[in-house]
Write an enzyme that holds these catalytic residues in place. Structure first.
Site, PDB file in Angstrom:
ATOM      1  N   GLY A   1     135.982 -64.963  69.622  1.00 38.51           N
ATOM      2  CA  GLY A   1     136.729 -64.579  68.409  1.00 38.51           C
ATOM      3  C   GLY A   1     137.115 -63.112  68.522  1.00 38.51           C
ATOM      4  O   GLY A   1     136.800 -62.293  67.667  1.00 38.51           O
TER       5      GLY A   1
ATOM      6  N   THR B   1     141.057 -60.453  66.389  1.00 34.66           N
ATOM      7  CA  THR B   1     141.341 -59.827  65.088  1.00 34.66           C
ATOM      8  C   THR B   1     140.002 -59.477  64.420  1.00 34.66           C
ATOM      9  O   THR B   1     138.941 -59.868  64.901  1.00 34.66           O
ATOM     10  CB  THR B   1     142.115 -60.782  64.147  1.00 34.66           C
ATOM     11  OG1 THR B   1     141.396 -62.010  64.046  1.00 34.66           O
ATOM     12  CG2 THR B   1     143.520 -61.075  64.625  1.00 34.66           C
ATOM     13  N   GLY B   2     140.071 -58.764  63.318  1.00 35.94           N
ATOM     14  CA  GLY B   2     138.914 -58.524  62.457  1.00 35.94           C
ATOM     15  C   GLY B   2     137.714 -57.941  63.167  1.00 35.94           C
ATOM     16  O   GLY B   2     137.831 -57.035  64.017  1.00 35.94           O
TER      17      GLY B   2
ATOM     18  N   TYR C   1     127.786 -62.794  55.782  1.00 37.49           N
ATOM     19  CA  TYR C   1     128.131 -62.040  54.569  1.00 37.49           C
ATOM     20  C   TYR C   1     127.243 -62.533  53.438  1.00 37.49           C
ATOM     21  O   TYR C   1     126.913 -63.725  53.382  1.00 37.49           O
ATOM     22  CB  TYR C   1     129.617 -62.229  54.210  1.00 37.49           C
ATOM     23  CG  TYR C   1     130.032 -61.425  53.007  1.00 37.49           C
ATOM     24  CD1 TYR C   1     130.038 -60.030  53.054  1.00 37.49           C
ATOM     25  CD2 TYR C   1     130.378 -62.039  51.805  1.00 37.49           C
ATOM     26  CE1 TYR C   1     130.391 -59.273  51.942  1.00 37.49           C
ATOM     27  CE2 TYR C   1     130.735 -61.284  50.689  1.00 37.49           C
ATOM     28  CZ  TYR C   1     130.736 -59.902  50.769  1.00 37.49           C
ATOM     29  OH  TYR C   1     131.068 -59.151  49.665  1.00 37.49           O
TER      30      TYR C   1
ATOM     31  N   TYR D   1     130.928 -67.840  47.116  1.00 32.39           N
ATOM     32  CA  TYR D   1     130.562 -67.460  48.482  1.00 32.39           C
ATOM     33  C   TYR D   1     129.128 -67.860  48.819  1.00 32.39           C
ATOM     34  O   TYR D   1     128.886 -68.917  49.377  1.00 32.39           O
ATOM     35  CB  TYR D   1     130.816 -65.956  48.760  1.00 32.39           C
ATOM     36  CG  TYR D   1     130.883 -65.733  50.235  1.00 32.39           C
ATOM     37  CD1 TYR D   1     132.086 -65.713  50.924  1.00 32.39           C
ATOM     38  CD2 TYR D   1     129.701 -65.659  50.999  1.00 32.39           C
ATOM     39  CE1 TYR D   1     132.132 -65.618  52.305  1.00 32.39           C
ATOM     40  CE2 TYR D   1     129.734 -65.563  52.387  1.00 32.39           C
ATOM     41  CZ  TYR D   1     130.955 -65.530  53.026  1.00 32.39           C
ATOM     42  OH  TYR D   1     130.999 -65.451  54.401  1.00 32.39           O
TER      43      TYR D   1
ATOM     44  N   LYS E   1     126.574 -70.198  56.267  1.00 32.11           N
ATOM     45  CA  LYS E   1     125.961 -68.931  56.704  1.00 32.11           C
ATOM     46  C   LYS E   1     124.444 -69.062  56.794  1.00 32.11           C
ATOM     47  O   LYS E   1     123.821 -68.514  57.700  1.00 32.11           O
ATOM     48  CB  LYS E   1     126.369 -67.779  55.776  1.00 32.11           C
ATOM     49  CG  LYS E   1     127.837 -67.383  55.896  1.00 32.11           C
ATOM     50  CD  LYS E   1     128.185 -66.894  57.287  1.00 32.11           C
ATOM     51  CE  LYS E   1     129.613 -66.438  57.449  1.00 32.11           C
ATOM     52  NZ  LYS E   1     130.004 -66.235  58.846  1.00 32.11           N
TER      53      LYS E   1
ATOM     54  N   VAL F   1     139.311 -56.623  54.481  1.00 33.84           N
ATOM     55  CA  VAL F   1     140.481 -57.498  54.514  1.00 33.84           C
ATOM     56  C   VAL F   1     140.660 -58.004  55.939  1.00 33.84           C
ATOM     57  O   VAL F   1     140.892 -57.223  56.850  1.00 33.84           O
ATOM     58  CB  VAL F   1     141.759 -56.735  54.116  1.00 33.84           C
ATOM     59  CG1 VAL F   1     142.929 -57.694  53.991  1.00 33.84           C
ATOM     60  CG2 VAL F   1     141.552 -55.934  52.865  1.00 33.84           C
TER      61      VAL F   1
HETATM   62  P1  NAD Z   1     139.289 -63.147  61.623  1.00 33.76           P
HETATM   63  O1  NAD Z   1     140.076 -64.245  61.005  1.00 33.76           O
HETATM   64  O2  NAD Z   1     139.879 -61.785  61.618  1.00 33.76           O
HETATM   65  O3  NAD Z   1     138.958 -63.497  63.177  1.00 33.76           O
HETATM   66  C1  NAD Z   1     138.673 -64.789  63.614  1.00 33.76           C
HETATM   67  C2  NAD Z   1     138.682 -64.828  65.146  1.00 33.76           C
HETATM   68  O4  NAD Z   1     138.300 -66.161  65.547  1.00 33.76           O
HETATM   69  C3  NAD Z   1     140.062 -64.583  65.782  1.00 33.76           C
HETATM   70  O5  NAD Z   1     139.872 -63.857  66.989  1.00 33.76           O
HETATM   71  C4  NAD Z   1     140.576 -65.989  66.124  1.00 33.76           C
HETATM   72  O6  NAD Z   1     141.483 -66.053  67.207  1.00 33.76           O
HETATM   73  C5  NAD Z   1     139.247 -66.648  66.487  1.00 33.76           C
HETATM   74  N1  NAD Z   1     139.255 -68.102  66.388  1.00 33.76           N
HETATM   75  C6  NAD Z   1     139.404 -68.873  65.278  1.00 33.76           C
HETATM   76  N2  NAD Z   1     139.306 -70.183  65.603  1.00 33.76           N
HETATM   77  C7  NAD Z   1     139.091 -70.234  66.934  1.00 33.76           C
HETATM   78  C8  NAD Z   1     138.910 -71.284  67.869  1.00 33.76           C
HETATM   79  N3  NAD Z   1     138.907 -72.566  67.496  1.00 33.76           N
HETATM   80  N4  NAD Z   1     138.755 -70.958  69.177  1.00 33.76           N
HETATM   81  C9  NAD Z   1     138.759 -69.657  69.599  1.00 33.76           C
HETATM   82  N5  NAD Z   1     138.905 -68.625  68.744  1.00 33.76           N
HETATM   83  C10 NAD Z   1     139.068 -68.904  67.442  1.00 33.76           C
HETATM   84  O7  NAD Z   1     137.868 -63.200  60.950  1.00 33.76           O
HETATM   85  P2  NAD Z   1     136.773 -62.109  60.539  1.00 33.76           P
HETATM   86  O8  NAD Z   1     136.893 -61.843  59.081  1.00 33.76           O
HETATM   87  O9  NAD Z   1     136.730 -60.980  61.505  1.00 33.76           O
HETATM   88  O10 NAD Z   1     135.454 -63.001  60.683  1.00 33.76           O
HETATM   89  C11 NAD Z   1     134.609 -62.976  61.800  1.00 33.76           C
HETATM   90  C12 NAD Z   1     133.188 -63.264  61.331  1.00 33.76           C
HETATM   91  O11 NAD Z   1     132.765 -62.193  60.456  1.00 33.76           O
HETATM   92  C13 NAD Z   1     133.054 -64.561  60.516  1.00 33.76           C
HETATM   93  O12 NAD Z   1     131.826 -65.176  60.827  1.00 33.76           O
HETATM   94  C14 NAD Z   1     133.021 -64.042  59.071  1.00 33.76           C
HETATM   95  O13 NAD Z   1     132.370 -64.919  58.192  1.00 33.76           O
HETATM   96  C15 NAD Z   1     132.239 -62.751  59.271  1.00 33.76           C
HETATM   97  N6  NAD Z   1     132.363 -61.780  58.158  1.00 33.76           N
HETATM   98  C16 NAD Z   1     133.580 -61.450  57.636  1.00 33.76           C
HETATM   99  C17 NAD Z   1     133.646 -60.566  56.563  1.00 33.76           C
HETATM  100  C18 NAD Z   1     134.970 -60.170  55.950  1.00 33.76           C
HETATM  101  O14 NAD Z   1     134.979 -59.609  54.851  1.00 33.76           O
HETATM  102  N7  NAD Z   1     136.067 -60.432  56.621  1.00 33.76           N
HETATM  103  C19 NAD Z   1     132.473 -59.981  56.043  1.00 33.76           C
HETATM  104  C20 NAD Z   1     131.252 -60.309  56.623  1.00 33.76           C
HETATM  105  C21 NAD Z   1     131.198 -61.215  57.691  1.00 33.76           C
END
Ligand code: NAD
Length: 407
Positions: free
Chosen positions: A51, A54-55, A233, A243, A252, A282
């Protein structure tokens, strides 16, 4: 071609290649402005980021590569450009990341495909064996598990499961905001069925994380002391119903329990399985959750006022420097989790958010919240609203190749 944002619901269907590249550059510059990750030279050579585009996953990859000079192998699910359609934002981010890494002679390879499948796990193993395990740096030192996906096909049965964002037990009614217009309305979400809960756990729980670790252990591509980290989270009472106490919260919990199981599996190689609880930011995944964007817009306002605001990159830098590869011993919470959400969850911050929450209306939203900042971050995810990019300029080439991916 002039590229403009086209927002549909909570996603933007276009992405700007130069804006995405600039976003990646800014994150690299941030990491480079901080001290290098201490001690990382000897223990952090090779990192797998599942993953990675992004993010939180992208930010983790940037910290590993540019904070510790680590080689990174990334897995993502992104779309290249086709005809007149731009590529997805994660595609452009990764094209830029590989470009910058290669310019600094930092190893970077990426696999674009379904991380839930056996095939992609095998491709990773093959690359690790070929590029790393046979060299003098050995196998993998760190695995970041940062997938956020609405669906997953179980590789054993071929069945596809969809995750949901629903409350459990009773209908949930709460305020929410249309991020683009600032209009406040009430959202009402019917409770999940047992099937919704099970499906969400199947997609976003720890089953796939475990399959990854099993596959990598069986292939003997993990180095002694290898760590794996997954992101969770928790959040405040305000968002609990949708959530933490909702379907995603059950997933989670499963992910967190999986960490204990993986710790046992990794103990013969002195490995660790760790949960890091991150702050609300975001991202494409977070924008899809009802109520959370309004909470985040208020949170941004309060945390910026207190000078405590952080995005993905600041937190991921802290994760590596203060916890995973800290000089001094790091503190974990009573469950053994890393708490990067410590600033978000400070009593004073949460009290301020809870005071503002009932007062927010469509009329006063810009005074009481940082919706403008939240919206800017939302556009920035897709490479828009980025400083230094001329959006009136024609983008001659919307196709950006990723060096390690042969199309
Ligand atoms: P995001 O949407 O920015 O990133 C998701 C990533 O997963 C991307 O790189 C995408 O290409 C990849 N992906 C999705 N499906 C896929 C698949 N089938 N095969 C290969 N790659 C795949 O998400 P994010 O917000 O960075 O979330 C990442 C983790 O962080 C998650 O577990 C989320 O719950 C956790 N998180 C997010 C937040 C928040 O506020 N965004 C807060 C705490 C924890």
């Amino acid at each position: 071609m002039i590229i403009e944002p086209k927002v549909r619901g909570f996603i933007c269907t276009t992405a700007h290649p130069d804006g995405c590249a600039q976003n990646v550059r800014q994150q690299i510059d941030y990491v480079r402005s901080q001290p290098p990750i201490s001690g990382a030279k000897t223990i952090l050579n090779n990192v797998l980021v599942i993953g990675c585009s992004t993010g939180y996953g992208l930010a983790s990859r940037i910290v590993a590569a540019f904070g510790a000079n680590a080689a990174t192998l990334g897995v993502m699910f992104e779309k290249p450009a086709s005809d007149k359609r731009t590529a997805s934002t994660g595609w452009y981010n990764t094209a830029a990341f590989e470009e910058f890494a290669t310019a600094e002679k930092i190893y970077a390879k990426t696999i674009n495909g379904d991380a839930f499948s056996n095939e992609i796990k095998q491709q990773v193993i093959d690359i690790v064996k070929h590029d790393w395990a046979n060299g003098n740096t050995g196998g993998i030192d760190l695995i970041i598990y940062s997938l956020a996906s609405p669906r997953r096909t179980d590789p054993m049965t071929g069945e596809t499961y969809n995750s949901t964002l629903k409350p459990i037990g009773k209908t949930y009614r709460e305020k929410t905001v249309n991020v683009l217009t600032g209009e406040i309305s009430e959202v009402s979400i019917e409770p999940a069925t047992e099937e919704d809960i099970n499906n969400t756990v199947k997609v976003m729980g720890g089953e796939d994380w475990e399959l990854w670790i099993d596959a990598l252990l069986n292939a003997k591509v993990l180095n002694q002391g290898c760590k794996t980290v997954a992101y969770s989270y928790i959040g405040p009472d305000l968002t609990n119903a949708v959530y933490r106490n909702g379907t995603i919260g059950k997933a989670k919990e499963h992910l967190e329990k999986t960490a204990q199981l993986l710790a046992t599996k990794l103990s013969p190689i002195d490995g660790q399985a760790i949960i890091s609880v991150n702050k609300a930011v975001v991202t494409q995944a977070a924008a899809a959750i009802p109520v959370v964007p309004l909470y985040a817009a208020i949170l941004y306002r309060v945390m910026k006022y207190k000078n405590l605001h952080e995005g993905c990159i600041e937190q991921m830098y802290r994760l590596f420097s203060d916890f995973l590869y800290a000089k001094n011993s790091a503190s974990y919470d009573k469950n053994g989790f890393i708490r990067l959400d410590d600033r978000e969850m400070q009593a004073e911050i949460q009290a301020a958010v809870a005071t503002i929450w009932p007062q927010v209306t469509t009329e006063n939203i810009n005074q009481l919240t940082d919706l403008v900042g939240y919206r800017d971050d939302f556009y920035r995810l897709f490479g828009f609203h980025v400083k230094g990019v001329d959006y009136t300029a024609d983008v001659a080439n919307i196709e950006r190749s990723i060096r390690s991916i042969k199309e």
